[in-house]
Design an enzyme around this catalytic site. Structure first.
Site, PDB file in Angstrom:
ATOM      1  CG  ASN A  44      -0.176  -0.193   2.473  1.00  0.00           C
ATOM      2  OD1 ASN A  44       0.696  -0.815   2.685  1.00  0.00           O
ATOM      3  ND2 ASN A  44      -1.105   0.263   3.435  1.00  0.00           N
ATOM      4  CD  GLU A  46      -1.017   4.555   5.001  1.00  0.00           C
ATOM      5  OE1 GLU A  46      -0.303   5.249   5.973  1.00  0.00           O
ATOM      6  OE2 GLU A  46      -1.739   3.622   5.451  1.00  0.00           O
ATOM      7  CB  CYS A  55      -5.605  -0.914  -1.417  1.00  0.00           C
ATOM      8  SG  CYS A  55      -6.894  -0.196  -0.032  1.00  0.00           S
ATOM      9  CD  GLU A  57      -5.762  -5.626  -1.134  1.00  0.00           C
ATOM     10  OE1 GLU A  57      -5.385  -4.523  -1.141  1.00  0.00           O
ATOM     11  OE2 GLU A  57      -6.801  -6.173  -0.489  1.00  0.00           O
ATOM     12  CB  CYS A  92     -11.274  -2.377   1.116  1.00  0.00           C
ATOM     13  SG  CYS A  92     -10.491  -1.741  -0.512  1.00  0.00           S
ATOM     14  CB  CYS A  95      -9.139  -3.989  -3.181  1.00  0.00           C
ATOM     15  SG  CYS A  95      -7.907  -2.791  -2.620  1.00  0.00           S
TER      16      CYS A  95
HETATM   17  N1  THU Z   1      -5.545  -1.288   2.830  1.00  0.00           N
HETATM   18  C1  THU Z   1      -4.952  -2.024   1.671  1.00  0.00           C
HETATM   19  O1  THU Z   1      -3.915  -1.748   1.356  1.00  0.00           O
HETATM   20  N2  THU Z   1      -5.775  -2.974   1.101  1.00  0.00           N
HETATM   21  C2  THU Z   1      -6.949  -3.322   1.677  1.00  0.00           C
HETATM   22  O2  THU Z   1      -7.733  -4.312   1.153  1.00  0.00           O
HETATM   23  C3  THU Z   1      -7.682  -2.613   2.913  1.00  0.00           C
HETATM   24  C4  THU Z   1      -6.800  -1.531   3.212  1.00  0.00           C
HETATM   25  C5  THU Z   1      -4.617  -0.087   3.124  1.00  0.00           C
HETATM   26  C6  THU Z   1      -5.126   1.154   3.124  1.00  0.00           C
HETATM   27  C7  THU Z   1      -4.603   2.033   4.253  1.00  0.00           C
HETATM   28  O3  THU Z   1      -2.992   2.394   3.550  1.00  0.00           O
HETATM   29  C8  THU Z   1      -4.136   1.171   5.110  1.00  0.00           C
HETATM   30  O4  THU Z   1      -4.461  -0.223   4.691  1.00  0.00           O
HETATM   31  C9  THU Z   1      -5.122   1.135   6.376  1.00  0.00           C
HETATM   32  O5  THU Z   1      -6.249   1.054   5.798  1.00  0.00           O
END
Ligand code: THU
Length: 137
Positions: A44, A46, A55, A57, A92, A95
Site C-alpha cells: 500500500n 499512503e 491499497c 491490491e 476492501c 479492491c
Molecule cells: N489497505 C490495503 O492496502 N488493502 C485493503 O484491502 C484494505 C486497506 C490499506 C489502506 C491503508 O493504507 C491502510 O491499509 C489502512 O487502512
C-alpha cells in the site's frame, strides 16, 4: 495452475516490507502468481492526504497492467502488519471491485488468499464481490 496458498500468503507477508504506510501503520502486502509462474508484489502507498492512499491490491493490479500487460493472474494473496505485528486482512470493497473487473477482463478466475479469523481462505474474486457493479447501464 496449482498453487500453494500457504507459500503465496508467506510471499504476501514479505511484500508488507514494500508498504509505505506511515499514517496508519498498517503495512499491507499483496502478491500475484501469474500464469507464467512469476510472482509480482506490491505494497500500500499512503499519503498525508488520507483519501489519496492506494491499497496494496490496487497498487498490484496497476503495476501488473504496466509491467506484465496481458499476462493472466492465477491467484493473489494479501497480508497485513499493524505496528509490525501480523493481522488478518481481507480486501476492501474498492479492491474487490478492481479485482472483479480484472478477472472479467482476463476471462478467467483470480483466486484471492487471505487470513480470516486465523484461517487461510482461498476465494475467487467473483465470490468476494457478489452482485458486482459491471458498468452496464
Ligand atoms: N489497505 C490495503 O492496502 N488493502 C485493503 O484491502 C484494505 C486497506 C490499506 C489502506 C491503508 O493504507 C491502510 O491499509 C489502512 O487502512
Amino acid at each position: 495452475m496449482n498453487y500453494d496458498k500457504d507459500s503465496l500468503y508467506s510471499e504476501a507477508i514479505t511484500a508488507c516490507d514494500l508498504a509505505y504506510a506511515p499514517y496508519s501503520n498498517v503495512a499491507v502486502g499483496a502478491v500475484a502468481l501469474l500464469e507464467s509462474g512469476e510472482l509480482v508484489s506490491a505494497g500500500n502507498y499512503e499519503n498525508c492526504s488520507s483519501p489519496v492512499c492506494i491499497c496494496a491490491e490496487h497498487s498490484l493490479i496497476c503495476t501488473l497492467n504496466n509491467i506484465k500487460n496481458g499476462v493472466k493472474i492465477v491467484a493473489i494473496s494479501v497480508a497485513a502488519k499493524y505496528n509490525k505485528q501480523l493481522i488478518d486482512i481481507a480486501p476492501c470493497g474498492k479492491c474487490r471491485q478492481v479485482l472483479t473487473e480484472c478477472s472479467n477482463r482476463q476471462k478467467s478466475p483470480i483466486m484471492v488468499c487471505f487470513s480470516h479469523e486465523g484461517k487461510l481462505l482461498s476465494v475467487s474474486a467473483g465470490e468476494l464481490m457478489p452482485y458486482a457493479f459491471d458498468g452496464n447501464l
